[in-house]
Design an enzyme around this catalytic site. Structure first.
Site: not given
Ligand code: CTP
Ligand code: CA
Length: 228
Positions: A33-36, A100
């Site tokens: 995943g990512n931090r958005s 994102a």
């Protein structure tokens, strides 16, 4: 505090927005995943609805309250986000890709939870995800306004604006919202700063403001691009 009256300039306009960050599954319990957080996309949706638009928000893993009068569609992976965006875009007058999207996903998704075993794991194999924004541009009708987002840092190849200008060219969207990222910037913060880069070459700086005010500035930029 007194609330500024917002213009109703988006009255009845059909707007499709993606928000949040995709999660690419490895197995039933794990993902890349990512931090958005989704805050910028949610702010865009909220403000558009306040200005009269009919808003559909395709939200990838955002843990935020549903804005008033916004239709929220929840998705997880880039593939799910792609399916919803491509299906809904033909009905929209404005499409905004603020999500994102993971550039890569694990080549294989294990059907069962991956067990630790006795030895070190194999290297994680990844494949590219499709570029949803590029697909939306390729399938657009001439009357659709398409907005992309980019979060950039400067590097040896050039500064933030250099990368933003190239990304606008590469993507072929009408407007690119460019944010400078780095320590304490853009991700997981309440504030944002950056530029609006237009396909016709115009460039406008966005001062450091709350995400809801930035959202208003983005809609101010989109409004003149809308087809009568
Ligand atoms: N985007 C997309 N599909 C992808 C990757 C990105 O639709 N698979 C969209 C994002 O939602 C954003 C824009 O493209 O609106 C720019 O995303 P960004 O990650 O900055 O661009 P990339 O082309 O992935 O380039 P890179 O990450 O290498 O900078
Ligand atoms: Ca990317």
């Amino acid at each position: 505090a007194r609330r500024e009256a917002l213009p109703r300039d988006l009255d009845g306009r059909r707007v499709l927005i993606s928000a949040g960050g995709t999660r690419e599954p490895l197995d039933p319990v794990r993902f890349l995943g990512n931090r958005s957080s989704g805050r910028q996309g949610y702010a865009l949706a909220r403000v558009a609805a306040q200005r009269g638009a009919e808003v559909t928000l395709v939200a990838a893993n955002a843990d935020l309250p549903t804005p008033a009068a916004v239709h929220v569609v929840r998705v997880g992976s880039a593939e799910e986000l792609r399916t919803e965006m491509l299906r809904r875009a033909p009905d929209a007058e404005v499409v905004v890709m603020s999500a994102a999207v993971a550039d890569f996903r694990p080549t294989l998704r294990a059907e069962h939870k991956i067990k630790k075993g006795a030895s070190d794991p194999a290297a994680l194999e990844l494949v590219r995800n499709p570029d949803i924004l590029a697909e939306l541009v390729a399938r657009r009708t001439p009357d659709t306004v398409i907005v992309g987002f980019a979060a950039e840092t400067g590097d040896d190849a050039g500064d933030v604006l250099h990368h933003g200008r190239h990304k606008l060219q590469r993507k072929g969207c009408d407007l690119l919202v460019l944010n400078e990222v780095g320590e304490g910037r853009a991700f997981e913060t309440e504030d944002n700063e950056g530029w609006l880069l237009y396909a016709d070459g115009r460039e406008q700086t966005l001062p450091r403001r709350a995400k809801s005010e930035l959202a208003s500035m983005v809609w101010d930029g989109v409004f003149p691009l809308l087809h009568a």
